[in-house]
Design an enzyme around this catalytic site. Structure first.
Site, PDB file in Angstrom:
ATOM      1  N   CYS A  81       0.809  -1.326  -0.099  1.00 52.19           N
ATOM      2  CA  CYS A  81      -0.009  -0.193   0.070  1.00 52.19           C
ATOM      3  C   CYS A  81       0.743   1.454  -0.059  1.00 52.19           C
ATOM      4  O   CYS A  81       1.513   1.599  -1.058  1.00 52.19           O
ATOM      5  CB  CYS A  81      -0.941   0.140   1.090  1.00 52.19           C
ATOM      6  SG  CYS A  81      -2.496   1.021   0.911  1.00 52.19           S
ATOM      7  N   HIS A 138      -2.924  -5.282   1.656  1.00 52.23           N
ATOM      8  CA  HIS A 138      -2.285  -5.425   2.824  1.00 52.23           C
ATOM      9  C   HIS A 138      -2.250  -6.808   3.407  1.00 52.23           C
ATOM     10  O   HIS A 138      -3.151  -7.249   4.104  1.00 52.23           O
ATOM     11  CB  HIS A 138      -2.965  -4.570   4.070  1.00 52.23           C
ATOM     12  CG  HIS A 138      -2.921  -2.968   3.887  1.00 52.23           C
ATOM     13  ND1 HIS A 138      -1.926  -2.397   4.560  1.00 52.23           N
ATOM     14  CD2 HIS A 138      -3.604  -2.329   3.111  1.00 52.23           C
ATOM     15  CE1 HIS A 138      -2.124  -1.034   4.247  1.00 52.23           C
ATOM     16  NE2 HIS A 138      -3.190  -1.024   3.455  1.00 52.23           N
ATOM     17  N   GLU A 158      -0.440  -8.128   5.236  1.00 53.94           N
ATOM     18  CA  GLU A 158      -0.172  -8.311   6.602  1.00 53.94           C
ATOM     19  C   GLU A 158      -1.551  -8.290   7.842  1.00 53.94           C
ATOM     20  O   GLU A 158      -1.400  -8.529   8.913  1.00 53.94           O
ATOM     21  CB  GLU A 158       0.801  -7.241   7.212  1.00 53.94           C
ATOM     22  CG  GLU A 158       0.432  -5.888   7.445  1.00 53.94           C
ATOM     23  CD  GLU A 158       0.044  -5.161   6.006  1.00 53.94           C
ATOM     24  OE1 GLU A 158       0.202  -5.842   5.183  1.00 53.94           O
ATOM     25  OE2 GLU A 158      -0.073  -3.773   6.141  1.00 53.94           O
TER      26      GLU A 158
HETATM   27  N1  GLN Z   1      -3.346   6.359   0.751  1.00 51.75           N
HETATM   28  C1  GLN Z   1      -2.243   6.004   1.514  1.00 51.75           C
HETATM   29  C2  GLN Z   1      -1.122   7.193   0.899  1.00 51.75           C
HETATM   30  O1  GLN Z   1      -1.252   7.558   0.067  1.00 51.75           O
HETATM   31  C3  GLN Z   1      -1.971   4.669   1.642  1.00 51.75           C
HETATM   32  C4  GLN Z   1      -2.915   4.006   2.263  1.00 51.75           C
HETATM   33  C5  GLN Z   1      -2.598   2.720   2.937  1.00 51.75           C
HETATM   34  O2  GLN Z   1      -1.401   2.499   3.190  1.00 51.75           O
HETATM   35  N2  GLN Z   1      -3.525   2.013   3.590  1.00 51.75           N
HETATM   36  O3  GLN Z   1      -0.255   6.966   1.548  1.00 51.75           O
END
Ligand code: GLN
Length: 202
Positions: free
Chosen positions: A82, A181, A183
């Site tokens: 992410c 994610h 994890e």
């Molecule tokens: N929207 C977040 C960002 O731009 C990422 C979201 C996440 O890691 N769950 O960093």
């Protein structure tokens, strides 16, 4: 070849403990990375989710940004989930103008790409090289990969719905990233894949 490689998890923000638990369940040893001096101790690095603008700002302040870039350049295996995917991207869309990345993966990633209506969702993702059926992808204000360079291996795409076909998992040599994610699931397969990458490099 090291059977239980030591893998570091960047411990600025995000689900650090969860990544450590899944790395250990996948057969590695794991430790948090808080200082630049931790980086040479590990043979692979995980970049957790969180808020990429905050993580990159703090990484600069803590003196971690340049050592992380150096690690990515010198073939240390790295895996970003992410916000960690955003950190590994060479180019960002909808980022802050001053947002820095570690970079290394020749791709353009769009932040918060799935839009407000689908802020968070779960979906099964078929992952290349990861057998055992679709992986339970948990997406939280997730990015997607909008454009990739020729060397990038696509590991997974969204299978259905409005975002069908969007790239959400990639690998480029020593670097790997997912929009979702792993994890936050009990499914160790993505961590096992990464631990295997680290074993093969060590
Ligand atoms: N929207 C977040 C960002 O731009 C990422 C979201 C996440 O890691 N769950 O960093």
């Amino acid at each position: 070849m090291n059977s239980a490689p030591l893998i570091g998890v960047l411990a600025i923000q995000g689900a650090v403990r969860e990544h450590i638990a899944l790395l250990e369940a996948a057969g590695a040893k794991a430790m948090p990375i808080r200082h630049a001096a931790d980086i040479p101790k590990v043979s692979g690095i995980v970049l957790p989710g969180g808020e990429s603008t905050t993580i990159s700002k703090l990484a600069v302040i803590d003196g971690l940004m340049e050592p992380l870039r150096e690690a990515a350049r010198s073939d240390v295996p790295m895996y970003g989930s992410c916000a960690g995917m955003i950190l590994l991207a060479d180019r960002i869309l909808d980022g802050r103008p001053d947002q820095q990345t570690i970079g290394g993966i020749d791709m353009t990633v769009r932040r918060n790409a799935f839009g407000r209506q689908v802020d968070s969702f779960e979906g099964g993702i078929d992952l290349e090289g990861i057998p055992g059926g679709p992986y339970p992808g948990i997406f939280i204000r997730a990015p997607w990969v909008e454009e990739i360079g020729a060397s990038i291996e696509v590991l997974g795409r969204v299978g259905s719905g409005a975002a069908e076909g969007r790239i959400v998992a990639v690998r480029d040599r020593n670097l790997m990233a997912t929009s979702f994610h792993p994890e936050l699931t009990g499914d160790t397969r993505v961590h096992q894949y990464f631990v295997e990458m680290v074993r093969q490099t060590a």
